[in-house]
Design a protein around this motif. Sequence first.
Motif, PDB file in Angstrom:
ATOM      1  N   ALA A  43       0.826  -1.213   0.000  1.00  0.00           N
ATOM      2  CA  ALA A  43       0.000   0.000   0.000  1.00  0.00           C
ATOM      3  C   ALA A  43       0.860   1.262   0.000  1.00  0.00           C
ATOM      4  CB  ALA A  43      -0.933  -0.004   1.208  1.00  0.00           C
ATOM      5  N   GLY A  44       2.169   1.103   0.239  1.00  0.00           N
ATOM      6  CA  GLY A  44       3.066   2.255   0.266  1.00  0.00           C
ATOM      7  C   GLY A  44       2.969   3.057   1.548  1.00  0.00           C
ATOM      8  N   VAL A  45       2.590   2.378   2.648  1.00  0.00           N
ATOM      9  CA  VAL A  45       2.492   3.042   3.949  1.00  0.00           C
ATOM     10  C   VAL A  45       3.255   2.214   4.978  1.00  0.00           C
ATOM     11  CG1 VAL A  45       0.232   4.039   3.401  1.00  0.00           C
ATOM     12  CG2 VAL A  45       0.338   1.879   4.640  1.00  0.00           C
ATOM     13  N   GLY A  46       3.464   2.788   6.127  1.00  0.00           N
ATOM     14  CA  GLY A  46       4.111   2.064   7.211  1.00  0.00           C
ATOM     15  C   GLY A  46       3.120   1.241   7.998  1.00  0.00           C
ATOM     16  N   SER A  47       3.652   0.319   8.806  1.00  0.00           N
ATOM     17  CA  SER A  47       2.751  -0.525   9.594  1.00  0.00           C
ATOM     18  C   SER A  47       1.979   0.287  10.631  1.00  0.00           C
ATOM     19  CB  SER A  47       3.465  -1.698  10.236  1.00  0.00           C
ATOM     20  OG  SER A  47       4.681  -1.355  10.776  1.00  0.00           O
ATOM     21  N   ALA A  48       2.528   1.411  11.080  1.00  0.00           N
ATOM     22  CA  ALA A  48       1.784   2.250  12.032  1.00  0.00           C
ATOM     23  C   ALA A  48       0.520   2.801  11.374  1.00  0.00           C
ATOM     24  CB  ALA A  48       2.661   3.385  12.541  1.00  0.00           C
ATOM     25  N   THR A  49       0.625   3.160  10.093  1.00  0.00           N
ATOM     26  CA  THR A  49      -0.556   3.652   9.367  1.00  0.00           C
ATOM     27  C   THR A  49      -1.581   2.537   9.228  1.00  0.00           C
ATOM     28  OG1 THR A  49       0.763   5.278   8.180  1.00  0.00           O
ATOM     29  CG2 THR A  49      -1.351   4.683   7.198  1.00  0.00           C
ATOM     30  N   LEU A  50      -1.119   1.329   8.906  1.00  0.00           N
ATOM     31  CA  LEU A  50      -2.046   0.196   8.812  1.00  0.00           C
ATOM     32  C   LEU A  50      -2.783   0.013  10.138  1.00  0.00           C
ATOM     33  CD1 LEU A  50      -1.631  -3.198   7.152  1.00  0.00           C
ATOM     34  CD2 LEU A  50      -2.263  -3.136   9.544  1.00  0.00           C
ATOM     35  N   HIS A  51      -2.041   0.026  11.245  1.00  0.00           N
ATOM     36  CA  HIS A  51      -2.663  -0.209  12.564  1.00  0.00           C
ATOM     37  C   HIS A  51      -3.516   0.967  13.022  1.00  0.00           C
ATOM     38  CE1 HIS A  51      -0.947  -4.106  13.175  1.00  0.00           C
ATOM     39  NE2 HIS A  51       0.230  -3.646  12.782  1.00  0.00           N
ATOM     40  N   ARG A  52      -3.244   2.150  12.514  1.00  0.00           N
ATOM     41  CA  ARG A  52      -4.097   3.293  12.839  1.00  0.00           C
ATOM     42  C   ARG A  52      -5.476   3.112  12.193  1.00  0.00           C
ATOM     43  NH1 ARG A  52      -0.254   6.659  12.613  1.00  0.00           N
ATOM     44  NH2 ARG A  52      -0.293   7.037  10.363  1.00  0.00           N
ATOM     45  N   HIS A  53      -5.490   2.590  10.978  1.00  0.00           N
ATOM     46  CA  HIS A  53      -6.752   2.362  10.273  1.00  0.00           C
ATOM     47  C   HIS A  53      -7.430   1.064  10.723  1.00  0.00           C
ATOM     48  CE1 HIS A  53      -6.686   5.637   7.355  1.00  0.00           C
ATOM     49  NE2 HIS A  53      -5.380   5.462   7.299  1.00  0.00           N
TER      50      HIS A  53
END
Length: 191
Positions: A43-53
């Motif tokens: 997705a081109g994002v970090g794992s923190a962004t994934l876990h935020r969503h």
Amino acid sequence: MNAAGPGRRADSRRNRQRLLDAAEEVIERDGAQASLEEIARRAGVGSATLHRHFPSRQALLNAVFHEGVERLCRRARELADGLAPRDALAVWLEELTTYTTTTRGLAMTLMSGPGGAIAVEDSCHGLIHDAAARLVTDAEKAEVLRAEVAPHELIALANAISLASEGDPGSARRLLALALGGVLKSPPAKV
């Protein structure tokens, strides 16, 4: 400051959609245990962004499968309104089993329940349970289903068949037909 807020919200929506798109691809290939790191990377994002969503794997899986599960639930209502209770239950269970057989990761998602981060009634698990409950109630009232059969048992049965037949809907339909012979009462003999 106001200009940054809407920009971030739009960026957040784009990130969420990119995560869902990447998750669909990776889960289709690897199933429910797909790597969250790989999903974030694609997705081109970090794992923190994934876990935020998506605070949990279950929340991500629920989001990926939600639309398809809603279609199955609408179908359950259509069948309940249009067919005899025995037929409605049998047809819907076949459609559920076929869909979960060909939608990698869904059967595992339904077996594990909502997982706390999602309200039960909004989860794929809760939606499927509610759809099954109506069909089971109708079948019980029509006396075409063994009284001791519970909706969650039929969902577990459909999921087990789906896992055993992953990718082979024909096999899943045959196994379901065999299993339904044990839970549905025989139709009355025609004279």
